[in-house]
Scaffold this active site. Structure first.
Site, short mmCIF file in Angstrom:
data_model
loop_
_atom_site.label_atom_id
_atom_site.label_comp_id
_atom_site.label_asym_id
_atom_site.label_seq_id
_atom_site.Cartn_x
_atom_site.Cartn_y
_atom_site.Cartn_z
CG ASP A 52 8.22 -14.24 11.38
OD1 ASP A 52 8.40 -14.74 10.29
OD2 ASP A 52 7.10 -13.44 11.24
CB SER A 53 9.76 -19.29 9.17
OG SER A 53 11.51 -18.68 8.83
CG ASP A 91 10.88 -11.82 9.34
OD1 ASP A 91 10.81 -10.91 8.65
OD2 ASP A 91 10.72 -12.87 9.24
CE LYS A 121 11.36 -11.24 5.71
NZ LYS A 121 9.82 -11.55 6.14
CD GLU A 123 4.96 -11.13 7.61
OE1 GLU A 123 3.50 -11.44 7.78
OE2 GLU A 123 5.55 -12.40 7.69
CD GLU A 190 5.66 -16.31 2.16
OE1 GLU A 190 6.29 -15.57 2.85
OE2 GLU A 190 5.64 -17.57 2.58
O1 KIV Z 1 10.19 -15.83 7.99
C1 KIV Z 1 10.51 -16.43 7.11
O2 KIV Z 1 11.31 -17.27 6.97
C2 KIV Z 1 10.38 -15.50 5.82
C3 KIV Z 1 10.54 -15.98 4.54
C4 KIV Z 1 9.67 -17.30 4.23
C5 KIV Z 1 10.46 -15.13 3.51
O3 KIV Z 1 9.70 -14.43 5.95
#
Ligand code: KIV
Length: 272
Positions: A52-53, A91, A121, A123, A190
């Site tokens: 989600d980055s 994510d 994934k 969090e 992280e």
């Molecule tokens: O969203 C992302 O890129 C991440 C990584 C930094 C682990 O969760």
């Protein structure tokens, strides 16, 4: 030169556990689109994370919070079309799994059905236990993410290292064990102290992938735009840049502008 201990035609969640058992480090990188994912996959990266980055890197938002489930599915489906070898982990974005476990499952199912991704994934620890349980119960592989979890940035107030204090470190260790027990196939840690990350990696049988978590874990993940130096304002200590693409791309594009203005481009050979 390849340092892989075993060739994998297609990396699966089982391959990752095997890599941990064989002491082979796992490589993981983000991708958000077809062209980048094709390069990343061909370079034998084991896991592609549709992170989600994308909210920061692609859309230019300050945090990961605004990206939507539909947008994540769009990014993930482009990546899946490119990935021939890598495991694709997607994510679940903020707001699509926190309110209740049924909504979490619906979101995970949409990702799997509509993007073709191989795993999701999420969090958090104890607070998302029911959601993790329900998603795994439906046969969807889940990767956990602890430590500096960017979807909680407004709770933390800062992007500094997490779990330096004993109470937070203790909670993180408990959460890691709990996620393993629930059936998560792996964990991202992280920005936490290297010593703590190593301890967690040694205490669980599932692979632990670090970002800013030192070398005692089972693998590493970076944002591909950071590794390539396309983002040049983000300079955390944990980041190793392998290129300065920002500068190289800027130079190439300036050159193009000059060539157009000076009527050098296109030349005789570049026209019909
Ligand atoms: O969203 C992302 O890129 C991440 C990584 C930094 C682990 O969760």
């Amino acid at each position: 030169m390849s340092v892989a201990k075993k060739e994998y035609k297609r990396v699966t969640v089982k391959s990752l556990v095997e890599m941990k058992q064989n002491g082979e480090k796992i490589s993981m990188l983000t991708s958000y689109d077809y062209s980048m994912a094709k390069i990343v996959d061909a370079a034998n990266v084991d896991v592609i994370l549709v992170g989600d980055s994308a909210s920061n890197v692609i859309a230019g938002h300050e945090t990961t919070l605004p990206i939507t489930l539909d947008q994540m599915i769009y990014h993930a489906s482009s990546v899946v079309r490119a990935a021939k070898r890598a495991l694709v982990v997607v994510d679940i974005p903020f707001g699509s799994y926190q309110s209740d476990s049924k909504e979490a499952l619906r979101s995970a199912i949409r990702i799997m059905k509509e993007s073709g991704g191989h795993a999701v994934k999420v969090e958090g620890g104890e607070e998302i236990k029911e959601s993790v349980k329900r998603i795994i119960g439906a046969g969807i592989p889940v990767m956990g993410h602890l430590g500096l979890t960017p979807q909680s940035i407004y709770k933390f107030g800062t992007y500094t290292v997490r779990a330096k204090e004993e109470a937070e470190a203790k909670q993180l260790k408990q959460d890691a064990k709990m996620l393993e027990k629930l059936g998560c196939f792996g964990l991202v840690l992280e920005k936490i102290p290297a010593r703590l990350a190593k301890e967690v990696a040694e205490s669980v049988s599932i692979p632990v992938i670090g970002i800013g978590a030192g070398n005692g874990v089972d693998g590493q993940v970076l944002v591909v735009h950071d590794l390539l130096g396309m983002t040049h304002e983000f300079n955390p200590r944990f980041l190793r840049r392998y290129m300065n693409l920002y500068e190289e791309m800027s130079d190439a594009i300036s050159q193009y502008v000059n060539d157009v203005k000076s009527k050098d481009f296109p030349n005789e050979e570049e026209q019909y």
